[in-house]
Design a protein around this motif. Sequence first.
Motif, short mmCIF file in Angstrom:
data_model
loop_
_atom_site.label_atom_id
_atom_site.label_comp_id
_atom_site.label_asym_id
_atom_site.label_seq_id
_atom_site.Cartn_x
_atom_site.Cartn_y
_atom_site.Cartn_z
N PHE A 121 0.70 -1.15 0.00
CA PHE A 121 0.02 0.00 -0.11
C PHE A 121 0.92 1.35 0.10
O PHE A 121 1.84 1.21 0.50
N ASP A 122 0.32 2.41 -0.50
CA ASP A 122 1.25 3.47 -0.68
C ASP A 122 1.52 4.11 0.61
O ASP A 122 0.77 4.08 1.60
N HIS A 123 2.91 4.51 0.90
CA HIS A 123 3.63 5.10 1.99
C HIS A 123 3.28 4.34 3.48
O HIS A 123 3.02 4.75 4.59
N THR A 124 3.00 3.00 3.31
CA THR A 124 2.74 2.11 4.33
C THR A 124 3.69 1.07 4.43
O THR A 124 4.36 0.41 3.56
N GLN A 125 4.22 0.91 5.84
CA GLN A 125 5.08 -0.12 6.31
C GLN A 125 4.78 -0.87 7.60
O GLN A 125 4.30 -0.39 8.36
N VAL A 181 1.96 -0.81 12.40
CA VAL A 181 1.83 -0.34 11.09
C VAL A 181 2.05 1.04 11.03
O VAL A 181 1.51 1.72 11.85
N VAL A 182 2.64 1.50 10.16
CA VAL A 182 3.02 3.15 10.04
C VAL A 182 2.80 3.51 8.66
O VAL A 182 2.91 2.91 7.63
N TYR A 183 1.81 4.54 8.52
CA TYR A 183 1.59 5.15 7.39
C TYR A 183 2.32 6.66 7.62
O TYR A 183 2.09 7.53 8.31
N ASN A 184 2.98 6.87 6.32
CA ASN A 184 4.02 7.90 6.36
C ASN A 184 4.29 8.80 5.21
O ASN A 184 4.63 8.08 4.22
N THR A 185 3.67 10.05 5.12
CA THR A 185 3.75 10.99 3.99
C THR A 185 4.62 12.01 4.12
O THR A 185 4.49 13.19 3.60
N ARG A 194 1.98 11.48 9.76
CA ARG A 194 2.67 9.94 10.09
C ARG A 194 1.58 9.49 11.09
O ARG A 194 1.68 10.16 12.07
N LYS A 237 0.90 5.93 13.25
CA LYS A 237 1.57 4.73 13.75
C LYS A 237 0.66 3.87 14.81
O LYS A 237 0.12 4.83 15.76
#
Length: 409
Positions: free
Chosen positions: A180-184, A229-233, A245, A247
């Motif tokens: 998924f975009d910008h997700t780790q 889970v982190v979503y980071n732009t 960001r 988390k």
Amino acid sequence: MLARLLVTCMLLVALLTGCTSYLPPGSVPISPLSEQNVKVVTIPLPAISANPNEGITYGALAAFLLHNDKDEVCTLLAPQVNYNDLYGTTGTVYGAYYPSRDRSYEWNISQSAKINFDYELRLRDQTLMDKKLELNAFLYTFADGSARFYGFQDSKKQMETNYADQETGFTVTAGYPLPFDHTQVVFGERLRIVDIDPGAVTSVPYILPRFANVPGVHGFVAHAQSLGVVYNTLDSNTMPTTGIRLKVSIDNNAQALGGSADYRHYDTEVKGYLPLMDARFISVARFEYSQTLGEDVPFLERSSLGGENTLRGYGRNRFIDSSFLLLNLEERIRLFRWELFGVTADWEMAPFIDLGSVMTSLVEANSRAFQFNPGLGLRAVIRPNIVGRIDVGVGKEGPAVFVGLGYPF
């Protein structure tokens, strides 16, 4: 008035005595500096701070800024000597090496005449596996003779106790991108060995007589694994100016793996950055919720607020319980951009508001227990890596002044 005049004079002397020099190739044994003439900017500075736990600390440091062939600061070395009534004289050497925007190394060596010491090594590397894997590692051992504990929930000032918090451990995290975009996804491992000893503040009671039955006051071990889970732009992990960001994470400590008790941490944090007028103004907000569940959870493993990165009007770990809510609002205003001895720095002013409270659980949140901390920060920003800051926050127990490196969030 005399103190302000003295500080102003010290700053003027520091600026007038700074200088730029050059080292020949081979003088600095790290790549790529070993193969070039190295520009070194030397700036001596006063180092004065005051916070509710330690009191006033006086000292001086010399910052040595080493530049690469792009004229960027890639190495910082800052020896420092200061004095505090609690610990006597302390010698410190802080260093940081930034070979690229995706990799950094930091270390700190500090030893006081009494009780306190701090030895740290920190690594960040985003170059592994074709820049897909993000690795962070932190190894440390320290002792803080000014630590405080007031009890749980809405603790009262008259319940204040002191102790020396001595810890050794490590934290390692590895992040890998999801489809998924910008997700780790982030995996973590940490070990924390804590000893509780008599502190340096003789005017405050020792923790054991008053809180002898609180879990963790005789020392403890935490050995935990985490999953997040982190979503980071964000446009930068160290100096963000735009993006968000988010988390969400869980951290599990188990007796079967050497921990002192079985418990879990749940944490949700969201940070947002909104630039205006070509990033002359940056509106920053952070919201965080933390919950700790389990039996016999050591007091230092519970959710806590206070200190330079949460409630800046109070000392570190001023409020402790099983849960907390925290909101930080800050307006980072670039006052001017100044080149000094070949180093370009953005000088920022940052009015802020910190709002937070601890509680047993979220359903028991009480609006009257929230702490409201207005304050003002002053920042010197040398891009792309270095931030020096002074934050002055005001709580119900008076003002607190924190001096350090890096943004608070």
